[in-house]
Design a protein around this motif. Structure first.
Motif, short mmCIF file in Angstrom:
data_model
loop_
_atom_site.label_atom_id
_atom_site.label_comp_id
_atom_site.label_asym_id
_atom_site.label_seq_id
_atom_site.Cartn_x
_atom_site.Cartn_y
_atom_site.Cartn_z
N ASP A 92 6.67 46.28 65.41
CA ASP A 92 7.67 47.35 65.45
C ASP A 92 8.76 47.03 66.48
OD1 ASP A 92 6.28 48.76 63.52
OD2 ASP A 92 5.27 50.08 64.96
N GLU A 96 12.64 46.25 65.37
CA GLU A 96 13.74 47.09 65.87
C GLU A 96 14.84 46.22 66.47
OE1 GLU A 96 14.59 50.71 69.06
OE2 GLU A 96 12.53 50.18 68.54
N THR A 99 16.73 44.48 63.66
CA THR A 99 17.60 45.45 62.98
C THR A 99 18.85 45.72 63.81
OG1 THR A 99 15.69 46.49 61.90
CG2 THR A 99 17.72 47.78 62.03
N ARG A 100 18.70 45.92 65.11
CA ARG A 100 19.85 46.17 65.97
C ARG A 100 20.85 45.02 65.92
NH1 ARG A 100 17.24 48.62 71.59
NH2 ARG A 100 16.40 50.56 70.70
#
Length: 441
Positions: A92, A96, A99-100
């Motif tokens: 996770d 994240e 994705t950022r």
């Protein structure tokens, strides 16, 4: 048992043939398997699922006659439910960050610019309709490769994303990969790998839907299949066996520096015997100390990675001794490595000399493994010297652009005579007549 000796190559004493061999890496091996890969491709094209199951049994030692080639939703549910929570949290965190990083690459749906009064031109970004993502498994499990590929594909808006990955002996797929796929929103996962997976994505089978493009790193067989099928499916960037260069200089002179450099050299080398790992330096003392320190670290690595490391540093690995900083940079630019770590006195100054590398990590606090998993920049990178013309996987790999053009009457009248002149000069009368005899609205 004879201890491992780390080769040190003095660049100025090498013949052109020896330099070429160092720069070529495992490309020769890839060419050698093309004939056998060609026959696999043709067999999958003709016999579809039956051929895939036979090759999966032969190469992956996996037989699962009562399981479909596509992983079921129940299997994904089970993987998500039973995955170690510590692994899930790490995934996770990394997803994240990825994705950022990639969100900034998502383009505007359409971007128009006024070229001159009444003349407008721009681009419209639309996702590729279908892509296949290859996730290797033979030498380990790689959920990191899955999210590095699937996140930018999802952000790009690709409506049909398929994942192919080699199964375990019982036909199961790595649970961390299934957790990552579910988290990203990808539900189509096939338990097939190798050249047969690339062929299936190219032609389609009764169980596997064809795709327009395939991306993802793999063995020399996967790389060869992509090349051979480039006329049928877009093979994406060339991502073959792992490779790295670490550039260090005389400023790295403590024992901690030497240990850190050696540890970093082992990161990409442990991927497989066909990987490449090189230290480039202009300091003879550093070269000697690294050559003396590496063997013990390799011996203390558990199998099967230890054997991979031994083969790499007997084949596509070692130390290259350049004459000075400029020659060290030139060697790196010729090699165009997938991964480059710069651990010199002033890394920011050194990077100005580098033109060709898939990714460049500056300083001692950014090891290759940090970038491979969790920094956020994409770790699927061009190999085999293709960093001279290719870039890391990004949202752009999953998008195509349409040129959009619009003109007003004023713009048309401003442009008309210039187009007629150029069309007449090039000898295209219909181009010219379309403007000369055009009824204006």
């Amino acid at each position: 048992m004879k201890s491992l000796s780390i080769p040190v190559f003095t660049w100025n004493t090498l013949s052109q043939e020896e330099k070429s061999t160092l720069l070529t890496r495992s490309e020769e091996d890839i060419r050698e398997v093309q004939d056998s890969v060609r026959s696999i491709i043709e067999d999958v094209k003709q016999r579809g699922d039956e051929a895939i199951r036979e090759y999966t049994a032969r190469f992956d030692k996996a037989e699962f006659p009562h399981k479909p080639l596509q992983v079921t939703e129940d299997e994904i549910d089970e993987a998500v439910r039973t995955l170690d929570p510590k692994i899930a949290r790490a995934l996770d965190y990394a997803m994240e960050n990825v994705t950022r990083f990639h969100q900034a690459q998502v383009p505007a749906a359409m971007d128009m610019h006024q070229i001159r009064p009444g003349i407008w031109a721009g681009e419209r970004a639309t996702p590729i309709d279908s892509v296949g993502l290859y996730i290797p498994r033979g030498r380990g499990s790689f959920p990191s490769m899955l999210y590095m590929l699937a996140i930018p594909a999802k952000l790009a808006g690709v409506p049909n994303i398929s994942i192919v990955t080699p199964p375990g002996p019982d036909g199961t797929v790595d649970p961390a990969c299934l957790y990552a796929a579910r988290s990203i929103g990808v539900s189509t996962v096939y338990r097939v790998g190798g050249a047969q997976a690339i062929a299936a994505l190219a032609f389609g089978t009764p169980s596997i839907r064809p795709c327009l493009k395939v991306l993802g790193p793999g063995s020399m067989y996967v790389t060869a299949a992509k090349r051979l099928l480039s006329g049928t499916i877009d093979p994406g960037l060339p991502a073959g066996p792992s490779e790295s260069i670490l550039w260090a200089d005389a400023s790295q002179n403590t024992q901690d520096d030497i240990t850190r450099i050696c540890l970093d050299l082992l990161i990409e080398a442990e991927h497989g015997a066909d990987s490449s790992a090189l230290l480039v330096t202009d300091d003879q003392t550093l070269a000697r100390r690294v050559a003396e320190t590496l063997p013990a670290l390799i011996e203390n690595t558990p199998e099967p990675r230890r054997e991979f490391l031994k083969k790499v540093f007997s084949g596509y690995g070692g130390i290259i001794l350049g004459q000075n900083e400029a020659q060290a940079a030139d060697i790196i630019n010729q090699f165009a490595p997938e991964h480059l770590s710069i651990q010199t006195r002033e890394p920011v100054d050194s990077v100005a000399l580098i033109k060709n590398a898939g990714e460049i990590l500056l300083g001692p606090f950014a090891p290759f493994s940090a970038a491979n998993y969790a920094i956020g920049a994409n770790a699927v990178l061009p190999t085999g010297g293709y960093a001279k013309t290719w870039s890391a996987v990004s949202v752009r790999d999953f998008i195509k652009y349409n040129s959009i053009i619009q003109m007003t009457r004023r713009g048309y009248q401003d442009l008309r005579d210039h187009v007629i002149t150029l069309a007449d000069y090039e000898g295209f009368p219909s181009h010219s007549r379309a403007l000369k005899d055009r009824p204006e609205a």
